[in-house]
Design an enzyme around this catalytic site. Structure first.
Site, PDB file in Angstrom:
ATOM      1  N   GLU A 141       0.823  -1.217   0.000  1.00 22.82           N
ATOM      2  CA  GLU A 141       0.000   0.000   0.000  1.00 22.82           C
ATOM      3  C   GLU A 141       0.853   1.261   0.000  1.00 22.82           C
ATOM      4  OE1 GLU A 141      -1.153   2.454   2.541  1.00 22.82           O
ATOM      5  OE2 GLU A 141      -0.861   1.460   4.488  1.00 22.82           O
ATOM      6  N   HIS A 197      -1.482   4.612   8.321  1.00 19.87           N
ATOM      7  CA  HIS A 197      -0.691   4.190   7.154  1.00 19.87           C
ATOM      8  C   HIS A 197       0.771   4.575   7.339  1.00 19.87           C
ATOM      9  CE1 HIS A 197      -4.313   3.239   4.847  1.00 19.87           C
ATOM     10  NE2 HIS A 197      -4.841   4.318   5.418  1.00 19.87           N
TER      11      HIS A 197
END
Lengths: 557, 557
Positions: free
Chosen positions: B195, B370
């Site tokens: 990601e 993240h």
């Protein structure tokens, strides 16, 4: 309220609880002076609206008292409403040389005949406007030639800061005249009206000069073409790009209508110095080696029709972005524009460009023109006002600005956080906010000014979300039976071919509704239409969870 | 292309060049595994659309090959499309205990019968799905129970990271299993799919534990009620709020449907520990002293119908925000939501609350789930992949992720920046991207899935900007003269009462158009309608600079 002779009244027609459409008024006895006349860009909830300007009903009703419109500087949120104001009221406009240049451009665009008096002033000007004496002081901001204003009223001095920061190392002579400000403060300030844009940001705003050194570095490093996107009106930044071009021996092309227009005003009026032969036309760019050319363009806010967006999507005539080219976004995205800006950055990377982007503070390619908390405190300290009205900001900014004012000695209770239309009356040195005058948003849509209101916007919203159905039905006048139709036309609802059974059911429902009413001998059109709307609407909501606008049209023959 | 036996194919049906609707596929021989099935919220250009989900045509066409949907974690952009997928394809779903809880909630909401196999796994599970062996590793993220996936194929190991950060001091046992990752890397990774959300942010992502200490401080300092708004799914943060309540002896109320639902799933399944008696109902809040209560609520992204927005505008039943109350926005606004969030903050300040807001990094009340650049480099270093496919990001993020990969040793040319639908085929250890499969956005509008397309959206856009005019005209079948009308109905265009002369001119133009055609003996309805549209459209644009939709309706009697 009838105000007495010694009362000075201050209010905003725009600029409070918003960023945009700044317009402030100082009124004393029979004299009224307007400060700025800005526009504001609508957010996406105002469907189809092009611009928002202040409602100037109060000014129309008090035409004979208006002595002047004084414009502090040439940004859109301070001049964008002028053409619309002038269509209603002819008022002499006082502004600096550069600001007037931008106002003239705007009046030309609107094809307004030149019977408006435009009077050039500078920070040394002194005006007598009715009973009001007005003087000025120079402030730094992200556009040249910015003014703060002092209203010398018999009741006391009222100071309006305009938009400002303290830039101690400006890139031109547009410094903040701290000595003059100190003298004004020393004379005594009854009320300070100060801008609040960056009241949430701690510290002192960085100097424009910082951008210059980063710009030079980037120009030194780059091999290919260099594109710089910034606000056309930021002439100091444009000057720094020009200087980076000189240092690296690059020619400069200008892209975008406002860039070309504003730069020519700035050159003509002596605010921008560009060496002879540096400027080239867009179609000459490809004739030069890439390392010999730079391009200044509009569109740093992601505007889809501006130069940068068209370059990024490969749709600019004459000029392309090639792998290895450098693109510098010398601006921070204004809240609401982030997504459009990001899409452009993505496209530029896809073309292989090196892109410098992000908030100005991280890239060094942008500084704000609005003072941070320490700038605002310095202004408050210099002016030492008795009363304080924070303006030019959303509520949280005004709120923080009040806290700053209290931290440097403004008495608690002496700060007035007003709304547009709230009037602060200062009578015998006592300030009160007890009355309001009419204020509001006027919407500009195409040529229409003020003809789009809540009902039209509500309809647009419904149409935009679920589209519409027109149901046409011809009834015989005598027997009231259906002789043609119902025929259903949809737009923005669903594909007709995907929904034949939906349309069949609508037809059945309409017929049933008409026949049922017929049986009860109910013949009023309104009732028939209402019942059609209701039965079809309910059916469609159950079936599709959508609420299209339903327009039954009944023809009687 | 026919792929040979030794080919493993990797592609995305969503998640590339976007944040949202993640869906990735690993295919080997006759076996296909789907990873995640997310939704995406539309931007304002997609008028009336509620949700965007991946186009799953390819999956429908290859139904018999699908062995599993493996869900890495329970965020909307990874599970939001599941109900729509299940209506088309019945596929067994593998996910962790907590993720399954959220999926079950979603299936209940959609009233989907429970014939779908939901299979609980954990990071120690090993699956045999056709010829593919699958194992897992635990990653840290802003929701409990997150997985990375290893596909052990005869061609080599394919690793999908899921969403992750490295949090070395997590607030529960949801640590990043670095030892396992190292072992996987040691075995050899043919291709890493990782990601990219924060690939633009330098440094290492801060730990969730930081939020806890700031939360405790804020709770200690506050006198009045405390409102905390955060994502319901961020159970670790909810746990930290619970702990701050314990330390300061406050009861806790939950506001907002998703907060109530997710917290109960988390408690039931053992991911959240709340002391007996701490939770109270909303209507009990006012019975307690303000300093004895805290409120956890939804709406941190400014959603206008969520609890926080309603509290800020004083429209929440049972609970009000009073002067002196504290409101903590424990989330950063996602790009696009800034304006809505700001409006709420303004309202809260107007109510007299102390509001903690701004980007999480400045307030300490939010950290991203993240990983930043150093997290991403650590993952790449642990996995040492031969090939690399950055996913879950817009183009500039994928681009930066590629640079990061190259900086830690991935061969230039071995990173594939793909689009949704691009297939990377790895055959005999050589990766190529040469073919595509169908992919795209499917729009959900109310109950309709995929029934709103470009034409409907284009119509909605035109309707939203300038509204519409319906012009009704009755012609006699025999003579073709006008026997009734024209009658003009407008919606979303202008107020009719403001525009009587406009309507008069439209009528005149319509009559003239019909009569002119009549004189030339042109009788085709289409031509008559086209000519009416053209003449009225031109007139309206000249007069108003607007382009409403014009719908001529002709009745022949």
């Amino acid at each position: 309220m009838k105000t007495n002779e010694n009362t000075v009244s201050i209010f905003a027609l725009g600029g409070i609880n918003e960023i945009g459409k700044n317009m402030y008024v100082v009124e004393y006895g029979e004299d009224l002076i307007v400060i700025d006349c800005g526009g504001k860009f609508p957010d996406e909830s105002l469907l189809g609206i092009d611009l928002i300007i202040p409602d100037v009903t109060y000014l129309e009703d008090n035409k004979e008292k208006i002595r002047a419109l004084i414009v502090t500087h040439g940004h859109e949120d301070h001049i964008g409403g002028i053409p619309y104001l002038l269509r209603k009221i002819n008022v002499p406009i006082y502004a600096t040389h550069f600001t007037l240049g931008l106002i003239e451009l705007k009046l030309e665009e609107h094809r307004l005949s030149r019977d408006t008096k435009l009077i050039a002033i500078d920070s040394d000007s002194k005006l007598e406007l009715g009973e009001l004496n007005v003087s000025f002081f120079q402030v730094s901001h992200s556009i040249p030639d910015c003014l703060g204003i002092v209203f010398h009223t018999p009741a006391g001095n009222i100071v309006h800061t305009g938009d400002f920061k303290f830039d101690l190392t400006p890139t031109n002579e547009q410094y903040s005249d701290i000595h003059k400000m100190a003298a004004i403060g020393q004379q005594g300030v009854l009320c300070l009206i100060s801008e609040s844009t960056n009241a949430e940001r701690s510290g002192l705003s960085p100097s424009e000069r910082m951008v210059g050194s980063h710009m030079n570095e980037a120009f030194m490093k780059a091999d290919g073409k260099i594109f710089v996107s910034t606000f056309a009106s930021n002439v100091n930044r444009v000057q720094q790009v020009v200087e980076a071009c000189m240092k690296t021996n690059r020619k400069l092309a200008l892209l975008g209508r406002s860039m070309v227009n504003v730069v020519s005003v700035a050159i003509e009026r002596g605010y921008l110095i560009v060496p002879e032969g540096m400027l080239i036309e867009a179609n000459e760019v490809d004739q030069l080696a890439p390392e010999k050319v730079a391009i200044l363009c509009t569109g740093s806010q992601g505007e889809p029709m501006a130069a940068l967006a068209r370059l990024a999507s490969g749709n600019y005539r004459d000029i392309s972005v090639y792998p290895g080219d450098t693109v510098i976004l010398a601006a921070s995205p204004i809240p609401g524009n982030e997504k459009d800006v990001s899409r452009i950055i993505d496209n530029l990377f896809q073309l292989g460009a090196n892109v410098t982007y992000g908030s100005g503070s991280t890239t060094g390619m942008h500084v704000s023109g609005h003072g941070y908390q320490e700038d605002l405190k310095l202004m408050l300290t210099l002016m030492k006002p008795t009363y304080f009205i924070p303006v030019h900001g959303e509520f949280r900014m005004l709120h923080h600005h009040r806290l700053l004012a209290e931290s440097v000695g403004v008495e608690p209770g002496n700060t007035f956080i007003i709304k547009n239309g709230d009037v602060v009356d200062i009578e015998n040195s006592i300030a009160r906010q007890t009355r309001r005058i009419p204020s509001g948003d006027t919407y500009v849509d195409g040529m229409g000014v003020g003809d789009v209101g809540e009902i039209v916007l509500r309809d647009r919203k419904q149409l935009s979300e679920d589209g519409m159905l027109v149901i046409v039905l011809t009834l015989s006048k005598t027997e009231r039976r259906i002789i043609q139709g119902p025929d259903t036309i949809t737009r923005g609802f669903v594909y007709v071919k995907d929904s034949e059974d939906l349309l069949r059911e609508i037809n059945r429902l309409v017929k049933k509704t008409v026949n049922d009413l017929q049986a009860e001998n109910i013949r009023q059109w309104n009732v028939v239409k209402q019942n059609i709307k209701k039965s079809v609407g309910q059916y469609l909501f159950t079936r599709t969870k959508r609420r299209p606008m339903i327009l039954p049209i009944i023809i009687e023959i």
